[in-house]
Design a protein around this motif. Structure first.
Motif, PDB file in Angstrom:
ATOM      1  N   LEU A 162       0.809  -1.220   0.000  1.00  0.00           N
ATOM      2  CA  LEU A 162       0.000   0.000   0.000  1.00  0.00           C
ATOM      3  C   LEU A 162       0.847   1.277   0.000  1.00  0.00           C
ATOM      4  N   PRO A 163       1.830   1.411   0.895  1.00  0.00           N
ATOM      5  CA  PRO A 163       2.661   2.625   0.839  1.00  0.00           C
ATOM      6  C   PRO A 163       3.406   2.773  -0.489  1.00  0.00           C
ATOM      7  N   PHE A 164       3.924   1.650  -0.997  1.00  0.00           N
ATOM      8  CA  PHE A 164       4.672   1.690  -2.256  1.00  0.00           C
ATOM      9  C   PHE A 164       3.770   2.097  -3.419  1.00  0.00           C
ATOM     10  N   ALA A 165       2.545   1.549  -3.443  1.00  0.00           N
ATOM     11  CA  ALA A 165       1.591   1.884  -4.504  1.00  0.00           C
ATOM     12  C   ALA A 165       1.245   3.371  -4.476  1.00  0.00           C
ATOM     13  N   TYR A 166       0.987   3.906  -3.287  1.00  0.00           N
ATOM     14  CA  TYR A 166       0.627   5.317  -3.171  1.00  0.00           C
ATOM     15  C   TYR A 166       1.788   6.214  -3.602  1.00  0.00           C
ATOM     16  N   LEU A 167       2.967   5.886  -3.125  1.00  0.00           N
ATOM     17  CA  LEU A 167       4.136   6.696  -3.464  1.00  0.00           C
ATOM     18  C   LEU A 167       4.399   6.684  -4.972  1.00  0.00           C
ATOM     19  N   MET A 168       4.360   5.499  -5.564  1.00  0.00           N
ATOM     20  CA  MET A 168       4.656   5.381  -6.994  1.00  0.00           C
ATOM     21  C   MET A 168       3.571   6.029  -7.850  1.00  0.00           C
ATOM     22  N   ALA A 169       2.301   5.757  -7.522  1.00  0.00           N
ATOM     23  CA  ALA A 169       1.195   6.214  -8.370  1.00  0.00           C
ATOM     24  C   ALA A 169       0.869   7.683  -8.181  1.00  0.00           C
ATOM     25  N   ILE A 170       0.854   8.147  -6.947  1.00  0.00           N
ATOM     26  CA  ILE A 170       0.394   9.502  -6.645  1.00  0.00           C
ATOM     27  C   ILE A 170       1.560  10.465  -6.371  1.00  0.00           C
ATOM     28  N   TYR A 171       2.392  10.118  -5.409  1.00  0.00           N
ATOM     29  CA  TYR A 171       3.449  11.048  -4.977  1.00  0.00           C
ATOM     30  C   TYR A 171       4.495  11.264  -6.075  1.00  0.00           C
ATOM     31  N   ALA A 190       3.511  -2.326  -7.678  1.00  0.00           N
ATOM     32  CA  ALA A 190       3.436  -2.594  -6.233  1.00  0.00           C
ATOM     33  C   ALA A 190       2.768  -3.938  -5.957  1.00  0.00           C
ATOM     34  N   ILE A 191       1.704  -4.240  -6.681  1.00  0.00           N
ATOM     35  CA  ILE A 191       0.986  -5.503  -6.489  1.00  0.00           C
ATOM     36  C   ILE A 191       1.887  -6.686  -6.809  1.00  0.00           C
ATOM     37  N   THR A 192       2.600  -6.596  -7.912  1.00  0.00           N
ATOM     38  CA  THR A 192       3.453  -7.710  -8.343  1.00  0.00           C
ATOM     39  C   THR A 192       4.645  -7.907  -7.406  1.00  0.00           C
ATOM     40  N   LEU A 193       5.305  -6.837  -7.033  1.00  0.00           N
ATOM     41  CA  LEU A 193       6.460  -6.953  -6.131  1.00  0.00           C
ATOM     42  C   LEU A 193       6.048  -7.512  -4.767  1.00  0.00           C
ATOM     43  N   ALA A 194       4.883  -7.107  -4.274  1.00  0.00           N
ATOM     44  CA  ALA A 194       4.411  -7.618  -2.988  1.00  0.00           C
ATOM     45  C   ALA A 194       4.230  -9.126  -3.034  1.00  0.00           C
TER      46      ALA A 194
END
Length: 468
Positions: free
Chosen positions: A422-431, A442-446
């Protein structure tokens, strides 16, 4: 050539035995044969479950982009129901399999009654929320006003009838734990067959039936699942499986219920972690508009279709672990897991090649919208790059559950989904403004991390000493 002919003949011979449910003993003999006999009906069962989603998307995509997005948002919420259903079903499979391995059929029947009763109570509470707050649920998920106006009926009906989802999961888990995987398969065939027939009738309207649009998909699905549940209950009460429920079993048993709750709490929280992360991921995806959301939803449905065989093999591993631990054969249980994991990884590797090459064409089967196809294909390709890890990881994780050790996967899921994904997805997609691809990565790496950690922990062998 002759050996190949014999192998093909043997395959179809064993396939027929597997789907007929004639093979009953999985605690002795060839492990490969046991894996095959359990996996085939479980794979077909899971394929039937995933076809539900594919069929709904296929028809609803002819209605509107909003209708497809509505299914995506609703399904991300309904996965919380799945979390409870799957958590309880893991406990049901583990306890029933252990009792069957111990030759205690009465104990298995008593556990079955308690899990069904608990499932009905939980589903009733969820129904109340679905009836009263369907619009608020879609709004909370980031649905736009026109989407909510068009699709809230779908959300309301699906949540109102969630008892059919709950019981279909739970009773099939009972059958799987008993080794009656073919019965679970036939229940899904009945359910899915009705859904395929009823979907176009209720969505587009035929004869006296008016066109309900996306709402009709929920009506068709609920009727199909409800019919399958009646079919399951008849089998249990008439004793057409290893487990037979009689009127003397229909009582509250505190000790059995407490054991069930103890095992299921870890399973419920385990899947709540995973499914709640999907809810938050869907909320992030909604920031990019309906076209991106629709592409993501279609890709997830296609992905789930090919994840289901791996899920079926993981269920086979769980049953083999439970029954062999009950029969005091822990080494056979472990060997079953490694063999099943290898088969699952090979299958998923082959599927990943198809998705990497043909992703746009596959997504285009469900929608003519160029932007939807573009985003769906990107999503599918990123997911496919980690498919081998999905296949192996699902088998290992479910093997812990089959042993009744539902808490180890819960801890692993907490780390991989909540602390990383979740943190990685938010950072990559939004931030960092990578957009939807940030979520896909993020989904695949998790999943890759989850598989590696699970294998390391499984090798420690603590699951062999768990009592249920």
């Amino acid at each position: 050539m002759q050996p190949n002919k014999i192998s093909i003949k043997q395959f179809f011979k064993y396939f027929k035995i597997a789907v007929s449910g004639k093979e009953k003993d999985f605690t002795s003999g060839s492990i490969r044969r046991a894996v095959f006999m359990l996996s085939i009906p479980m794979i077909l069962e899971m394929l039937m479950e995933s076809i539900f989603a594919i069929v709904d998307i296929f028809y609803v995509s002819r209605v509107s982009v909003n209708a497809v997005a509505t299914i995506g948002l609703t399904e991300s919420v309904i996965t919380l129901v799945y979390a409870v259903a799957i958590g309880l079903s893991m406990a049901a499979t583990a306890i029933v399999a252990r009792r069957i391995g111990e030759q205690d059929k009465d104990g298995a029947s008593q556990a079955a009654v308690q899990v069904i009763g608990l499932g009905i109570v939980v589903a009733s509470l969820i129904s109340i929320i679905g009836i009263l707050y369907p619009k608020e649920i879609l709004q909370l998920m980031g649905g736009e006003p026109d989407l909510i106006a068009e699709g809230y009926g779908y959300t309301q009906i699906l949540l109102e009838g969630n008892v059919t989802i709950m019981l279909l999961f739970l009773i099939n888990a009972i059958f799987r734990g008993a080794g009656d995987a073919s019965i679970a398969m036939w229940a899904l065939i009945v359910s899915n067959g009705l859904n395929i027939i009823l979907d176009p009738i209720f969505i587009f309207g035929i004869g006296p039936v008016p066109a309900y649009g996306v709402k009709g998909a929920a009506v068709a699905t609920t009727i199909g699942r409800g019919t399958a549940v009646i079919f399951q209950l008849l089998i249990l009460f008439y004793g057409w499986s290893k487990i037979k429920i009689t009127f003397k079993d229909l009582v509250f048993r505190a000790a059995v219920m407490l054991n069930l709750i103890k095992v299921s709490l870890g399973g419920i929280f385990q899947f709540f972690i995973g499914t709640s992360s999907w809810v938050f991921l869907m909320r992030i995806m909604s920031e990019f508009g309906s076209e991106v959301l629709a592409g993501y939803t279609i890709a997830i449905r296609v992905m789930m279709f090919t994840l289901m065989p791996a899920w079926g093999m993981s269920n086979a591993a769980a049953t083999l672990v439970g029954q062999n631990l009950g029969a005091k054969k822990p080494e056979r249980a472990e060997d079953s897991v490694w063999k099943t994991g290898k088969f699952s990884a090979i299958f998923m590797g082959l599927v990943s090649v198809v998705y990497l090459i043909l992703a746009p064409q596959i997504i285009s089967w469900f929608t003519p919208e160029i932007e939807v196809i573009k985003n769906g294909a990107l999503c599918l390709r990123v997911f496919a790059s980690g498919y081998i890890f999905y296949g192996y990881g699902m088998v290992i994780t479910n093997s812990f559950n089959g042993a009744g050790d539902t808490y180890t996967p819960t801890i692993i899921n907490s780390f991989c989904y909540w602390l990383f994904q979740l943190p990685f997805a938010y950072l990559m997609a939004i931030y960092y403004d990578f957009g939807p691809i940030g979520v896909f990565i993020a989904i695949t790496l998790a999943q890759v991390i989850l598989t590696i950690v699970s294998i390391i922990w499984f090798k420690k062998g603590h699951w062999k000493s768990v009592n249920v």
